[in-house]
Write a protein that holds these residues in place. Structure first.
Motif, PDB file in Angstrom:
ATOM      1  N   ALA A 454      -3.161  -3.923  -3.559  1.00  0.00           N
ATOM      2  CA  ALA A 454      -2.566  -5.232  -3.258  1.00  0.00           C
ATOM      3  C   ALA A 454      -1.230  -5.037  -2.543  1.00  0.00           C
ATOM      4  N   ALA A 455      -0.456  -4.066  -3.020  1.00  0.00           N
ATOM      5  CA  ALA A 455       0.842  -3.795  -2.385  1.00  0.00           C
ATOM      6  C   ALA A 455       0.637  -3.370  -0.939  1.00  0.00           C
ATOM      7  N   SER A 456      -0.408  -2.606  -0.704  1.00  0.00           N
ATOM      8  CA  SER A 456      -0.642  -2.109   0.654  1.00  0.00           C
ATOM      9  C   SER A 456      -1.067  -3.249   1.595  1.00  0.00           C
ATOM     10  N   VAL A 457      -1.847  -4.205   1.080  1.00  0.00           N
ATOM     11  CA  VAL A 457      -2.206  -5.379   1.892  1.00  0.00           C
ATOM     12  C   VAL A 457      -0.933  -6.141   2.271  1.00  0.00           C
ATOM     13  N   LEU A 458      -0.064  -6.308   1.312  1.00  0.00           N
ATOM     14  CA  LEU A 458       1.174  -7.049   1.578  1.00  0.00           C
ATOM     15  C   LEU A 458       2.046  -6.302   2.587  1.00  0.00           C
ATOM     16  N   ARG A 459       2.064  -4.976   2.491  1.00  0.00           N
ATOM     17  CA  ARG A 459       2.843  -4.187   3.455  1.00  0.00           C
ATOM     18  C   ARG A 459       2.312  -4.407   4.868  1.00  0.00           C
ATOM     19  N   TYR A 463       5.387  -7.337   4.322  1.00  0.00           N
ATOM     20  CA  TYR A 463       6.181  -7.415   3.090  1.00  0.00           C
ATOM     21  C   TYR A 463       6.294  -6.025   2.472  1.00  0.00           C
ATOM     22  N   ASP A 464       7.351  -5.315   2.833  1.00  0.00           N
ATOM     23  CA  ASP A 464       7.504  -3.961   2.313  1.00  0.00           C
ATOM     24  C   ASP A 464       7.783  -3.963   0.824  1.00  0.00           C
ATOM     25  N   GLU A 465       8.702  -4.826   0.445  1.00  0.00           N
ATOM     26  CA  GLU A 465       8.944  -4.987  -0.986  1.00  0.00           C
ATOM     27  C   GLU A 465       9.011  -6.469  -1.246  1.00  0.00           C
TER      28      GLU A 465
END
Ligand code: ARG
Length: 571
Positions: A454-459, A463-465
């Motif tokens: 999920a974090a990678s999709v946001l990146r 959205y890095d953080e």
């Protein structure tokens, strides 16, 4: 949703209260049968009709409210289909508007004492202690989330006749150098040697008893050696706590209560609870179908139970707890039953707030867990082995990962914790490396990996953080008509359920409820992600799906944190 539907139904079913209706509402097995269903069996008696007839008549008479898209009778059930866009929007907005979603004020103004971990000085921190530490830490986090003040107490096993034996053994056969060099292992070896030699030389036992009696009377030389053993042991224990990221508010071990035991004996005597039996002082409990609770030995020295009685009273006075929880292996069940009963017999009504939270055994399945000596298994070795194995897996799967060591640490430890907490605590836990480190199985790494995904999709969306404000903005902009497919709605329902999950876990002292939930969310997310492309050209679609990804990511992370597991951003 249940509450809303119950409120709506109450107008049509005067024979049941809103609460009764809500209790009856079910979730149908598949989404095509509606999102929620009301079974009409209970109404058959008062309506003098068959349930299916009631369902169909009631359904026809209903005026569909705004939040419902369809109502259908199906046999004895009335099925409700949510207005999905509205449901998705309301749920996501509710989640992001909360300061700490899942937090409640049920615990406000209440203190809970938690007694867990509590390893024994001069003995290894074994896999059983690993369990109490992991379970205790999670229950602490769950209750804190509900607004309770939780006092984390480490009731170290640092007092008792065994220290008399150890002092005797050390003075006879030990050396400062060896103890400094080998730490706990050397202390355990000395202890083993004591027992071996005592088999043929009975005077050793007398000596040890005398040595402990001297310690209780304040023999400085002995106490100094004992302090030193304690320091050495604590150093090793702290390494395990640091690895697990576990902290305590008090390290008040058994020795802390050693001077309070005469007072306890006096109180018991005044309450006419104390009886002399075979040279020992006991509180008879045969009326309650229990063996007597032994509170002092024939020579007057205190024992485990005496120190536990002192500890309860001290904690009540110091922290004024509403509950005091004890997380230990099931084999101590009788001990705590006796302690709680004695406290009750002493006239304290807070005895009802004392709770034993037991757990099952640990066994090793396949492969060997490298142990330092014989079959003594150190928790630290297990944790290190898990981290190392994870490192190997990461090197194969993702050799260029930044922060590889930190990630291997979080995932290796996470795997052990998740394996411990995934089943009900009373069940036995098996260490099966292939299973617990399987990134596609029902494991911690799988849930962590879902979070990282999920974090990678946001990146990819820039959205890095991602911050809370970013997520609020995404939800604010989202068109919820995008999120009405089965997979999105199934995921949103999982997210909706989080506060109920935390409450139920607390009620049962059962972290597995949260562990199972994190797995459910991960599964629902992965289905959503398989069915729905997130990074697409259509901005409307992208924004709504990103909002759902971001909220899901936060909830996975939060639920894992309640287990004591970290969530790396990349894996
Ligand atoms: N030290 C004990 C053991 O290792 C656990 C202590 C549990 N707490 C208590 N208050 N008795 O088994």
């Amino acid at each position: 949703m249940k509450t809303k539907i119950a409120e709506f139904l109450a107008d049509y079913i005067p024979s049941l209260s809103k609460e009764e209706i809500e209790q009856l509402i079910e979730t149908p097995p598949t989404q095509d049968m509606g999102d929620l269903a009301f079974p009409c069996f209970r109404l058959a008696k008062s309506y003098h009709k068959a349930p299916a007839m009631i369902a169909s008549e009631l359904t026809q008479s209903m005026q569909k409210p705004e939040f419902i898209s369809d109502i259908q009778a199906a046999g004895p059930y009335i099925n409700f289909y949510l207005n999905r866009a509205e449901y998705a929007g309301n749920t996501l907005k509710k989640i992001v508007s909360a300061d700490d979603y899942g937090h409640s004020d049920e615990g406000e103004g209440k203190t809970i004492c938690m007694d867990y971990s509590s390893p024994n000085i001069a003995k290894n921190f074994h896999v059983g202690h690993l369990r109490t530490t992991i379970i205790g830490n999670s229950i602490y986090k769950i209750f804190s989330k509900l607004g309770y003040k939780v006092v984390r107490i480490n009731h170290l096993g640092d007092w008792g006749t065994q220290f008399g034996k150890l002092i005797v053994a050390y003075k006879r056969w030990g050396s400062k150098e060896e103890v400094e060099k080998k730490g706990i292992q050397e202390l355990m070896d000395l202890y083993v040697r004591f027992h071996e030699e005592a088999e043929t030389d009975d005077t050793l036992n007398d000596e040890a008893r005398a040595a402990f009696a001297e310690m209780e009377h304040g023999n400085e030389e002995y106490l100094k050696i004992w302090e030193w053993f304690k320091e050495i042991s604590m150093k090793e224990f702290m390494r395990v706590y640091d690895m697990l990221d576990v902290q305590f508010d008090a390290f008040t071990g058994e020795s802390f209560y050693r001077n309070m035991t005469p007072e306890i004996l006096d109180m018991l005597r005044q309450d006419h609870l104390l009886v002399e039996s075979e040279g020992a002082l006991v509180v008879p409990l045969d009326e309650y179908d229990m063996p007597p609770c032994i509170v002092a030995k024939s020579d007057g020295s205190s024992i485990y139970a005496t120190r536990d009685l002192a500890a309860v009273l001290y904690r009540k006075k110091t922290y004024d707890f509403t509950k005091c929880l004890y997380v230990t292996g099931l084999e101590q069940k009788l001990h705590f039953k006796q302690i709680f009963k004695v406290i009750e017999l002493m006239g304290y009504d807070f005895a009802s707030g004392l709770v034993h939270v037991p757990y099952g055994l640990v066994s090793l399945k396949s492969g060997k867990i490298s142990s330092r000596k014989g079959n003594v298994i150190y928790a630290e070795d297990i944790l290190n082995e898990s981290i190392n194995k994870t490192k190997t897996i990461i090197s194969e799967k993702n050799p260029n990962l930044e922060n590889k060591d930190q990630v291997a640490h979080d995932v290796g430890i996470g795997a052990i914790i998740f394996n411990d907490l995934y089943n009900q605590r009373i069940k036995d836990v098996t260490f099966d490396w292939d299973k617990l480190l399987n990134f596609d199985g029902e494991t911690g790494p799988y849930v962590q990996y879902t979070h990282a995904r999920a974090a990678s999709v946001l990146r990819k969306a820039g959205y890095d953080e991602i911050t809370k404000d970013d997520i609020r903005a995404l939800v604010g902009k989202a068109d919820f008509n995008v999120l009405t497919d089965d997979a999105s709605i199934a995921l949103i329902k999982e997210l909706d359920r989080y506060p109920t999950v935390i409450k139920s876990a607390a009620e049962k002292y059962e972290p597995s409820v949260v562990a199972r939930y994190s797995m459910d969310v991960a599964h629902a997310f992965n289905t959503f992600y398989r069915d729905n492309q997130v990074i697409v050209d259509d901005d409307k679609v992208k924004t709504a799906r990103l909002a759902l990804v971001a909220v899901t990511k936060e909830i996975i992370k939060d639920s894992l944190s309640l287990l004591g597991i970290h969530s790396p951003e990349r894996m």
